[in-house]
Design a protein around this motif. Sequence first.
Motif, short mmCIF file in Angstrom:
data_model
loop_
_atom_site.label_atom_id
_atom_site.label_comp_id
_atom_site.label_asym_id
_atom_site.label_seq_id
_atom_site.Cartn_x
_atom_site.Cartn_y
_atom_site.Cartn_z
N MET A 1 111.01 95.67 49.47
CA MET A 1 111.96 96.12 48.27
C MET A 1 113.08 95.64 48.18
O MET A 1 113.56 95.72 46.89
N ARG A 2 113.84 94.93 48.99
CA ARG A 2 114.86 94.35 48.79
C ARG A 2 114.67 92.87 48.24
O ARG A 2 115.18 92.63 47.33
N TRP A 3 113.67 92.16 48.57
CA TRP A 3 113.60 90.73 48.24
C TRP A 3 112.19 90.45 47.47
O TRP A 3 112.38 89.51 46.70
N ASN A 4 111.42 91.33 47.24
CA ASN A 4 110.06 91.40 46.69
C ASN A 4 109.64 89.92 46.54
O ASN A 4 109.56 89.00 45.68
N PRO A 5 108.86 89.52 47.83
CA PRO A 5 108.41 88.22 47.91
C PRO A 5 107.33 87.64 46.83
O PRO A 5 107.27 86.77 46.40
N GLU A 6 106.63 88.73 46.36
CA GLU A 6 105.64 88.14 45.42
C GLU A 6 106.13 87.76 44.03
O GLU A 6 105.95 87.10 43.32
#
Length: 87
Positions: free
Chosen positions: A36-41
């Motif tokens: 939710m914080r970094w959104n790797p995708e």
Amino acid sequence: MHMNKAWTTPYKSIVGGAKFIGDRYVLAGQNSLYKMRWNPEGMVRNGRPTHQYATDIGWASKQVHSMYNLYQGIGSYNLSLDIPVYR
């Protein structure tokens, strides 16, 4: 984003907040505090963080104590970790 959801009771706030997080983040594949914080995708697709729930760099670490306490109240549970791997 301005939110005017009429969450006027604790019950409405919990149910409405859970629906908001589920619809906007969990269903988009952001099913952990980290995602939710970094959104790797989003980082893979765009080369930069996108669709972030929280922009505070310490947000996840600030939430972990509350999450720990909630899990302690559950008693027995199975924990599964989803750890993104960057290349």
